[in-house]
Design a protein around this motif. Structure first.
Motif, PDB file in Angstrom:
ATOM      1  N   LEU A 256     -12.929   4.625 -37.787  1.00  0.00           N
ATOM      2  CA  LEU A 256     -13.153   5.916 -37.134  1.00  0.00           C
ATOM      3  C   LEU A 256     -13.273   5.820 -35.615  1.00  0.00           C
ATOM      4  CD1 LEU A 256     -15.315   8.179 -39.438  1.00  0.00           C
ATOM      5  CD2 LEU A 256     -12.998   8.523 -38.610  1.00  0.00           C
ATOM      6  N   PRO A 257     -14.045   4.880 -35.066  1.00  0.00           N
ATOM      7  CA  PRO A 257     -14.096   4.810 -33.599  1.00  0.00           C
ATOM      8  C   PRO A 257     -12.718   4.610 -32.976  1.00  0.00           C
ATOM      9  CG  PRO A 257     -15.797   3.427 -34.542  1.00  0.00           C
ATOM     10  CD  PRO A 257     -14.952   3.902 -35.678  1.00  0.00           C
ATOM     11  N   ARG A 258     -11.898   3.802 -33.641  1.00  0.00           N
ATOM     12  CA  ARG A 258     -10.558   3.563 -33.097  1.00  0.00           C
ATOM     13  C   ARG A 258      -9.711   4.837 -33.172  1.00  0.00           C
ATOM     14  NH1 ARG A 258     -12.210  -1.444 -34.756  1.00  0.00           N
ATOM     15  NH2 ARG A 258     -11.515  -3.176 -33.461  1.00  0.00           N
ATOM     16  N   VAL A 259      -9.795   5.524 -34.318  1.00  0.00           N
ATOM     17  CA  VAL A 259      -9.017   6.751 -34.462  1.00  0.00           C
ATOM     18  C   VAL A 259      -9.483   7.794 -33.447  1.00  0.00           C
ATOM     19  CG1 VAL A 259      -8.479   8.645 -36.028  1.00  0.00           C
ATOM     20  CG2 VAL A 259      -8.511   6.320 -36.893  1.00  0.00           C
ATOM     21  N   MET A 260     -10.797   7.968 -33.334  1.00  0.00           N
ATOM     22  CA  MET A 260     -11.328   8.948 -32.385  1.00  0.00           C
ATOM     23  C   MET A 260     -10.883   8.613 -30.964  1.00  0.00           C
ATOM     24  SD  MET A 260     -12.903  10.885 -34.409  1.00  0.00           S
ATOM     25  CE  MET A 260     -13.740  11.965 -33.298  1.00  0.00           C
ATOM     26  N   ALA A 261     -10.988   7.331 -30.625  1.00  0.00           N
ATOM     27  CA  ALA A 261     -10.612   6.922 -29.270  1.00  0.00           C
ATOM     28  C   ALA A 261      -9.149   7.257 -29.009  1.00  0.00           C
ATOM     29  CB  ALA A 261     -10.854   5.422 -29.085  1.00  0.00           C
ATOM     30  N   MET A 262      -8.298   7.008 -30.008  1.00  0.00           N
ATOM     31  CA  MET A 262      -6.881   7.305 -29.821  1.00  0.00           C
ATOM     32  C   MET A 262      -6.647   8.809 -29.695  1.00  0.00           C
ATOM     33  SD  MET A 262      -4.641   4.900 -29.593  1.00  0.00           S
ATOM     34  CE  MET A 262      -3.101   5.157 -30.442  1.00  0.00           C
ATOM     35  N   LEU A 263      -7.383   9.599 -30.490  1.00  0.00           N
ATOM     36  CA  LEU A 263      -7.217  11.054 -30.442  1.00  0.00           C
ATOM     37  C   LEU A 263      -7.570  11.598 -29.064  1.00  0.00           C
ATOM     38  CD1 LEU A 263      -8.571  12.203 -33.923  1.00  0.00           C
ATOM     39  CD2 LEU A 263      -6.244  12.357 -33.067  1.00  0.00           C
ATOM     40  N   ILE A 264      -8.523  10.962 -28.394  1.00  0.00           N
ATOM     41  CA  ILE A 264      -8.892  11.398 -27.047  1.00  0.00           C
ATOM     42  C   ILE A 264      -7.911  10.833 -26.020  1.00  0.00           C
ATOM     43  CG2 ILE A 264     -10.697  11.245 -25.287  1.00  0.00           C
ATOM     44  CD1 ILE A 264     -12.688  11.071 -27.663  1.00  0.00           C
ATOM     45  N   THR A 265      -7.531   9.578 -26.254  1.00  0.00           N
ATOM     46  CA  THR A 265      -6.750   8.846 -25.262  1.00  0.00           C
ATOM     47  C   THR A 265      -5.324   9.367 -25.109  1.00  0.00           C
ATOM     48  OG1 THR A 265      -7.977   6.839 -25.628  1.00  0.00           O
ATOM     49  CG2 THR A 265      -5.782   6.599 -24.773  1.00  0.00           C
ATOM     50  N   LEU A 266      -4.638   9.527 -26.238  1.00  0.00           N
ATOM     51  CA  LEU A 266      -3.212   9.807 -26.135  1.00  0.00           C
ATOM     52  C   LEU A 266      -2.908  11.146 -25.436  1.00  0.00           C
ATOM     53  CD1 LEU A 266      -0.459   8.679 -26.537  1.00  0.00           C
ATOM     54  CD2 LEU A 266      -0.393   9.614 -28.828  1.00  0.00           C
ATOM     55  N   PRO A 267      -3.637  12.243 -25.710  1.00  0.00           N
ATOM     56  CA  PRO A 267      -3.373  13.463 -24.935  1.00  0.00           C
ATOM     57  C   PRO A 267      -3.567  13.258 -23.433  1.00  0.00           C
ATOM     58  CG  PRO A 267      -4.651  13.977 -26.886  1.00  0.00           C
ATOM     59  CD  PRO A 267      -4.565  12.492 -26.816  1.00  0.00           C
ATOM     60  N   LEU A 268      -4.603  12.498 -23.075  1.00  0.00           N
ATOM     61  CA  LEU A 268      -4.830  12.253 -21.646  1.00  0.00           C
ATOM     62  C   LEU A 268      -3.685  11.439 -21.050  1.00  0.00           C
ATOM     63  CD1 LEU A 268      -8.661  11.490 -21.661  1.00  0.00           C
ATOM     64  CD2 LEU A 268      -7.499  13.533 -20.821  1.00  0.00           C
ATOM     65  N   LEU A 269      -3.289  10.404 -21.771  1.00  0.00           N
ATOM     66  CA  LEU A 269      -2.183   9.586 -21.273  1.00  0.00           C
ATOM     67  C   LEU A 269      -0.884  10.389 -21.236  1.00  0.00           C
ATOM     68  CD1 LEU A 269      -2.684   6.070 -22.892  1.00  0.00           C
ATOM     69  CD2 LEU A 269      -2.936   6.720 -20.511  1.00  0.00           C
ATOM     70  N   LYS A 315       1.765  17.572 -29.722  1.00  0.00           N
ATOM     71  CA  LYS A 315       2.206  16.459 -30.563  1.00  0.00           C
ATOM     72  C   LYS A 315       1.330  15.221 -30.381  1.00  0.00           C
ATOM     73  CE  LYS A 315       6.518  17.008 -29.016  1.00  0.00           C
ATOM     74  NZ  LYS A 315       7.954  16.764 -28.800  1.00  0.00           N
ATOM     75  N   ALA A 316       0.654  15.147 -29.226  1.00  0.00           N
ATOM     76  CA  ALA A 316      -0.089  13.927 -28.903  1.00  0.00           C
ATOM     77  C   ALA A 316      -1.142  13.555 -29.949  1.00  0.00           C
ATOM     78  CB  ALA A 316      -0.709  14.044 -27.517  1.00  0.00           C
ATOM     79  N   PRO A 317      -2.008  14.491 -30.393  1.00  0.00           N
ATOM     80  CA  PRO A 317      -3.016  14.087 -31.374  1.00  0.00           C
ATOM     81  C   PRO A 317      -2.405  13.612 -32.683  1.00  0.00           C
ATOM     82  CG  PRO A 317      -3.458  16.296 -30.534  1.00  0.00           C
ATOM     83  CD  PRO A 317      -2.159  15.881 -29.971  1.00  0.00           C
ATOM     84  N   VAL A 318      -1.288  14.220 -33.092  1.00  0.00           N
ATOM     85  CA  VAL A 318      -0.641  13.802 -34.340  1.00  0.00           C
ATOM     86  C   VAL A 318      -0.158  12.360 -34.218  1.00  0.00           C
ATOM     87  CG1 VAL A 318       1.187  14.328 -35.979  1.00  0.00           C
ATOM     88  CG2 VAL A 318       0.080  16.180 -34.714  1.00  0.00           C
ATOM     89  N   PHE A 319       0.555  12.097 -33.113  1.00  0.00           N
ATOM     90  CA  PHE A 319       1.034  10.720 -32.896  1.00  0.00           C
ATOM     91  C   PHE A 319      -0.140   9.748 -32.844  1.00  0.00           C
ATOM     92  CE2 PHE A 319       5.104  12.179 -30.470  1.00  0.00           C
ATOM     93  CZ  PHE A 319       5.580  12.734 -31.644  1.00  0.00           C
ATOM     94  N   ALA A 320      -1.180  10.148 -32.137  1.00  0.00           N
ATOM     95  CA  ALA A 320      -2.342   9.267 -31.980  1.00  0.00           C
ATOM     96  C   ALA A 320      -2.923   8.920 -33.340  1.00  0.00           C
ATOM     97  CB  ALA A 320      -3.397   9.951 -31.115  1.00  0.00           C
ATOM     98  N   PHE A 321      -3.063   9.932 -34.189  1.00  0.00           N
ATOM     99  CA  PHE A 321      -3.637   9.728 -35.511  1.00  0.00           C
ATOM    100  C   PHE A 321      -2.790   8.751 -36.313  1.00  0.00           C
ATOM    101  CE2 PHE A 321      -4.709  11.430 -39.835  1.00  0.00           C
ATOM    102  CZ  PHE A 321      -6.053  11.135 -39.782  1.00  0.00           C
ATOM    103  N   VAL A 322      -1.482   8.963 -36.301  1.00  0.00           N
ATOM    104  CA  VAL A 322      -0.587   8.100 -37.081  1.00  0.00           C
ATOM    105  C   VAL A 322      -0.615   6.664 -36.562  1.00  0.00           C
ATOM    106  CG1 VAL A 322       1.831   7.679 -37.620  1.00  0.00           C
ATOM    107  CG2 VAL A 322       0.913   9.979 -37.801  1.00  0.00           C
TER     108      VAL A 322
END
Lengths: 372, 272
Positions: A256-269, A315-322
């Motif tokens: 979960l921490p990794r998924v959450m971090a990605m969900l926040i990170t990828l839209p910003l990036l 699309k960013a959160p979807v990609f991040a999640f996957v």
């Protein structure tokens, strides 16, 4: 007949010289040149044997038979005790069957079997990914009401590793692609006297597609692999089992921490990628197309609706999640060896890039049909 | 017992390994300070010491995996770091090392693991090398069916045996074993000890045996060196060591486990 290592006369075989690994091939040749009945000879003389190791002993056993060498103390009592022990030991080892079971299959049988295995593996992989998705979502729903279990520290650490540290590479890469797209547009559009539309080209492509796609592909290479390697070595080291036996949930603590971090990170990036892609386009526009920066920004404001930005960002959160899920799942699939960590890391990068591009294509179709 | 007595004569021979004034440190942490040690030809030397006393570091210093900070390590009368790379490779061929966790190459199956040094160093053909590899596997008591298995599918005891077979691949002159019986059940451990002594008697290599296992010490070691307080506190036969006046040594050899192992060993010898 006589060589450096064996001397065969009627009824007597003399073993001489150094029967060691260093002379293995010569010894083998010498044995091969003996007549077939040499091994059954009545008298064997080991007195001039200067040295012998396991390789030499193995050859001797092959020549004389395991049973006979096993009884070496009976027929060569003058041989030193150590050599008797060595010969007896090797003879004992070789009296058991040495040949592993032969595996023989026709090539088409093997190929069909491999095809079947691959298809089945692919199917299982998709099933596992769906199951894992459900597990992660369920775990997320469970801890949603317990802010104490959100693992803020871990999330922030992963945001730094996978997001903040990736800003320079994402910015640089999208900047360069932005410049390339602008050049490309200028070359094609010049023929129609429409170089001004280069601005639209860069803006559309980066807001809708390239910003999020490039950021996602970079993270798939950079972060999915890191997740797999981290979880994989923990799995290999039985750390994940250790967590489980302590009643701790590895999904909650590690995934979960990794998924959450990605969900926040990828839209910003993605946002960083869009901006720096536009900057790359603007630079080319002002340096080689004589479109001033103010004109570039003015056109952007006037022509490009905010919908395009939102579509790209959605699309960013979807990609991040996957990406995060595939990275973590492949990590859990690792089996105790370094080789396995490597295989699954490769697989996680390939899979996540594949999934990102597939989803992007589906999204493009969907948006087009919707007329967005 | 007669075998043990013949061992004592080796005392006046040239040592195969001699360590003089060895100093090893990691940052400020001094692991070895002026450590001296000899390994004699054909002996099984047991190295004991508390956890973290630097037994494995000593092993790594001797085989050249760690460069000593000070001091001299001589193997067969030559210092490893004074040799050029080819001579060094020649020298390293005379070592066989069994690592604590086996360190079998996970991308190769067992017979390929053992055949690798035979192909690379002894320049055998692949079929000869794999045949010899199977002889070695059988020599350490593994069944023929294990030859094609990959290391990850093996139990702990089988990994140790396979690693021993690989260490023996080139018929080394010195065998280094890092806790070979750790993690084995007592029966497998006893079988391993017996195997080691048999092979040593047959192949006449020296053994540098790092161990915590008191049964191994009593059943197979000719001499024992105790590492404590950053140096070799005492080295000698078990009886000599057990008589050393040092709290750690006394606790080690005369604790409940030490007494049990001693008893087991002496009844074993009486039966012989």
């Amino acid at each position: 007949m006589s060589t450096q290592w064996v001397d065969y006369q009627e009824g007597e075989l003399a073993i001489e010289g150094e029967w060691t690994l260093a002379h293995y091939s010569q010894l083998k040749a010498a044995i091969a040149s003996l007549p077939a009945q040499a091994g059954q000879v009545h008298e064997v003389n080991l007195e001039n044997l200067r040295a012998i190791d396991t390789a030499g002993a193995a050859l001797l056993v092959e020549l004389l038979g395991a049973e006979r060498v096993g009884d070496v103390h009976a027929w060569a009592p003058s041989l030193s005790a150590e050599r008797q022990a060595l010969l007896a030991r090797v003879a004992q080892a070789m009296s058991m069957s040495l040949a592993p079971k032969p595996v023989s299959e026709s090539w088409w049988h093997a190929m069909l079997a491999m095809l079947g295995q691959q298809v089945e593996a692919l199917w299982h992989q998709q099933l596992q990914l769906m199951g894992f998705t459900g597990l992660v979502v369920a775990t997320f729903a469970r801890i949603l009401w317990h802010p104490r279990r959100w693992r803020i520290t871990a999330i922030v650490a992963h945001i730094q590793q996978s997001g903040f540290n990736a800003v320079p590479i994402v910015a640089l890469l999208t900047f360069m692609v932005g410049a390339v797209v602008a050049f490309l547009g200028a070359t094609v559009l010049r023929n129609f006297g429409a170089t001004i539309y280069t601005i639209d080209l860069v803006a559309f492509s980066f807001l809708r597609e390239f910003g999020v796609l490039l950021a996602a592909i970079l993270l798939a290479g950079r972060t999915a692999s890191a997740f797999t390697a981290q979880l994989g070595s923990m799995k290999a080291n039985e750390e994940i089992d250790a967590l489980r036996t302590q009643g701790l949930d590895p999904i909650e603590l590690l995934v979960l921490p990794r998924v959450m971090a990605m969900l926040i990170t990828l839209p910003l990036l993605t946002f960083v990628g869009m901006l720096s892609g536009l900057a790359g386009g603007a630079m080319v526009a002002s340096l080689s197309l004589d479109i001033a920066l103010s004109q570039f920004i003015g056109t952007l404001e006037r022509d490009i609706a905010v919908t395009h930005f939102l579509l790209g960002l959605s699309k960013a959160p979807v990609f991040a999640f996957v990406i995060a899920l595939i990275g973590c799942l492949e990590g859990f699939k690792v089996k105790g060896s370094a080789q396995s960590v490597g295989e699954h890391t490769t697989s996680s990068v390939v899979q996540s890039i594949f999934m990102v591009i597939l989803l992007d294509a589906l999204a493009a179709l969907f948006f087009m049909e919707m007329g967005w | 017992m007669s075998d043990r007595q013949t061992k004592h004569k080796t005392a006046d021979q040239e040592p195969v390994i001699s360590v003089r004034g060895l100093v090893n440190r990691f940052g400020d942490n001094v692991v070895h300070d002026n450590l001296n040690l000899d390994v004699l030809p054909g002996e099984i030397l047991g190295i004991v010491g508390g956890s973290g006393s630097g037994k494995s570091v000593l092993l790594r210093s001797i085989v050249g995996l760690k460069r000593p900070d000070e001091g001299r390590v001589e193997v067969f009368g030559q210092a490893l770091d004074s040799l050029d790379s080819q001579q060094r490779s020649q020298m390293e061929r005379r070592f066989g090392v069994l690592f604590q966790r086996g360190a079998l190459f996970s991308s190769l199956n067992l017979q390929e693991n053992i055949a690798l040094p035979l192909i690379e160093h002894a320049r055998l053909s692949r079929s000869d090398a794999e045949y010899l590899a199977r002889v070695k596997l059988s020599l350490v008591g593994l069944p023929a069916s294990a030859a094609l298995q990959s290391p990850e599918s093996l139990s702990g005891g089988m990994v140790k045996r396979a690693a021993l077979a690989r260490a023996l691949a080139l018929d080394p002159d010195v065998l280094f074993l890092d806790e070979p019986t750790a993690g084995l059940d007592p029966i497998s451990a006893a079988a391993f000890d017996e195997l080691l002594v048999t092979l040593r008697d047959a192949l006449r290599f020296s053994v540098f045996l790092v161990t915590h296992d008191l049964d191994t010490l009593y059943s197979s070691c000719d001499r024992v060196a105790v590492i404590s307080q950053k140096r070799v506190l005492a080295a000698g036969t078990l009886d000599e060591i057990a008589a050393t006046q040092d709290d750690w040594v006394q606790a080690y050899f005369h604790g409940p486990r030490g007494r049990a192992a001693q008893q087991a060993a002496s009844t074993h010898h009486l039966q012989e």
